[in-house]
Motif scaffolding. Structure first.
Motif, PDB file in Angstrom:
ATOM      1  N   HIS A   1      -0.529 -35.103 -35.662  1.00 37.88           N
ATOM      2  CA  HIS A   1      -1.689 -34.192 -35.565  1.00 37.88           C
ATOM      3  C   HIS A   1      -1.326 -32.770 -35.983  1.00 37.88           C
TER       4      HIS A   1
ATOM      5  N   HIS B   1      -3.093 -29.345 -38.102  1.00 40.35           N
ATOM      6  CA  HIS B   1      -4.180 -28.673 -38.828  1.00 40.35           C
ATOM      7  C   HIS B   1      -3.532 -27.838 -39.925  1.00 40.35           C
TER       8      HIS B   1
ATOM      9  N   HIS C   1     -10.559 -35.373 -32.662  1.00 41.09           N
ATOM     10  CA  HIS C   1     -10.146 -34.922 -31.327  1.00 41.09           C
ATOM     11  C   HIS C   1     -10.946 -35.707 -30.287  1.00 41.09           C
TER      12      HIS C   1
ATOM     13  N   HIS D   1      -5.063 -35.667 -28.555  1.00 37.55           N
ATOM     14  CA  HIS D   1      -5.150 -35.186 -27.161  1.00 37.55           C
ATOM     15  C   HIS D   1      -5.522 -36.281 -26.164  1.00 37.55           C
TER      16      HIS D   1
ATOM     17  N   ASP E   1      -0.031 -30.403 -33.274  1.00 35.20           N
ATOM     18  CA  ASP E   1      -1.327 -29.717 -33.257  1.00 35.20           C
ATOM     19  C   ASP E   1      -1.227 -28.299 -33.807  1.00 35.20           C
TER      20      ASP E   1
HETATM   21 FE    FE Z   1      -6.145 -30.357 -33.037  1.00 33.83          FE
END
Ligand code: FE
Ligand code: GUN
Length: 446
Positions: A66, A68, A229, A266, A317
């Motif tokens: 994960h 971004h 998510h 998550h 993340d």
């Molecule tokens: Fe995220």
């Protein structure tokens, strides 16, 4: 060293790992084997042998479930804000800049180089809403040889997405996602499918029902993986219940978005039934323990998820988690689980403070970061076993500028492994291979 099981650290001393032309491990042969000498000779004769010194060892490459990608320039910034404000005030304005393809190219090159140098051989990326910039990220991953899943972010709901950063319409969002499925699969040099498109509804609050439904259909039509998510924070979890009258997991299932190829980031606030549903669909979870410190308001119930048989791996993340290193993710798995187990409020009696028997240790954390991630992605990655991709790191414990200090007279192999998890930095990651090929720009092994 590798972790073929969640409580199984294997040290492959005096072992030959043979890799075929396609980068797949063809054999793992210990010096005790009758084939060892002949294989060693063969490798030496063909000048194909990489040998390790006494201060070096190999680990499987890290699988970051994960990331971004566009948030890379925001790493280490703005984490004092709650999730909604962080998205609206900082993150959406930043992601909107990727309409500029030159900006995207600069940032994405810097990110992919840095991740490879930190030992991330497999990366699952959220990009932005922009088709061109997303294509650029996929192109860069192919060029640099990183195993990657690259998703154009879908977000079309005017209630939760600003005018300046939103899909023009549900129809155009779906069309661009579909175009990218084709164009990423067709990148020259990507015939082996090392870089794959992934369907990426940002999260339920950002997407209309029509968008979610449409993406579910695309996933099924193109047999495409999915990421989103799921039940990350109290605000987000409750928003979905208020809007749809069900949890994220139930809603994703009903939109056709819960498959064997789904990665749920998550998933902190899953109910018991949600976990059963995820297990039944064999979907996977990207546990992001560092980011959860900032936005989740709770600790992911890792032990409960593993006891239910869920597929779990780890994610940084970026930039909700301010580290580019999956070794940091490992450390935070351990500390988050220890906080959950012992509890945190000293005003409570020790026996009322925490959730008993929920700790995770260094072997399990490393397993999740490697083979566990491979299991989520349904790929043979994360172990040194025949049939697995040779994605690996060479750790040099005796590197200049190293925080990692090994004392041969005191440290067992297991100690060195544990110390590495806690103390490794880029200085120690001497070389990285993906599918048997050296990648990255650091000191290459020959
Ligand atoms: Fe995220
Ligand atoms: N939920 C929706 N978007 C995001 C994001 O970019 N980061 C995190 N951590 N949660 C999100």
């Amino acid at each position: 060293m590798h972790t073929p099981g969640a409580s199984n650290l294997q040290v492959l001393r005096d072992t030959l790992i043979a890799v075929d032309r396609n980068g797949i491990i063809s054999s793992v042969t210990n010096a005790d084997s009758q084939h060892y000498t002949a294989l060693l000779q063969q490798a030496e004769n063909s000048h194909q042998l990489t040998s390790l010194t006494d201060t070096q060892f190999m680990l499987p490459g890290m699988v970051d479930l994960h990331i971004h990608a566009p948030q890379w320039p925001q790493l280490g910034k703005n984490l004092h804000l709650p999730l909604q404000d962080w998205l609206m005030d900082c993150t959406f304005p930043l992601e909107a800049k990727y309409a500029d393809t030159e900006f995207a190219d600069t940032m994405y090159r810097s990110l992919v180089d840095t991740l490879i140098s930190n030992g991330t051989t497999s990366a699952v990326y959220f990009a932005t809403i922009h088709r061109q910039a997303t294509q650029i990220l996929a192109d860069i991953c192919v060029e640099k040889g990183q195993r990657a899943w690259v998703g154009r972010v879908a977000m079309d709901d005017p209630d939760q997405c600003p005018d300046y950063y939103r899909d023009q319409s549900t129809r155009t969002g779906l069309a661009q996602t579909e175009q990218l499925i084709h164009s990423i699969r067709a990148i020259p040099g990507n015939e082996n499918g090392r870089v794959q498109p992934i369907i990426t509804p940002r999260f339920i609050p950002a997407c209309t029902d029509d968008m979610l439904q449409g993406l579910g259909k695309l996933a099924s039509r193109y047999n495409c993986p999915i990421q989103t998510h799921c039940s990350e924070s109290d605000w987000e979890h409750q928003y979905v219940i208020d809007r749809l009258g069900k949890t994220d997991t139930e809603a994703l299932r009903d939109f056709g978005l819960l498959t064997r190829k789904t990665v749920l980031a998550h998933s902190n606030l899953l109910t018991d039934t949600d976990m059963d549903t995820i297990a039944a669909h064999q979907s996977g979870i990207a546990h992001c323990p560092l980011s959860n410190n900032y936005f989740a308001g709770c600790v992911f119930p890792l032990r409960a998820a593993l006891d239910k048989g869920l597929n779990v791996g780890l994610g940084t993340d970026i930039s909700g988690g301010p580290s580019a290193s999956m070794f940091d993710s490992c450390k935070h798995v351990i500390s988050a689980s220890r906080m959950l187990e012992s509890g945190t409020n000293p005003d409570l009696a020790a026996n009322q403070r925490g959730v008993p028997d929920t700790r995770s240790d260094f072997i399990e954390a490393f397993y999740l970061a490697t083979a566990g991630g491979g299991q989520v992605l349904d790929q043979n990655i994360g172990k040194f076993e025949p049939g697995y991709h040779f994605d690996a790191l060479l750790v040099e414990t005796n590197a200049s500028g190293s925080n990692l200090q090994v004392f041969a007279a005191l440290d067992s192999d297991e100690d060195i492994f544990q110390k590495t998890l806690y103390g490794v930095t880029r200085a120690n990651i001497h070389s990285v291979w993906i599918d048997g090929k050296p990648v990255g720009t650091s000191q290459q092994a020959t």
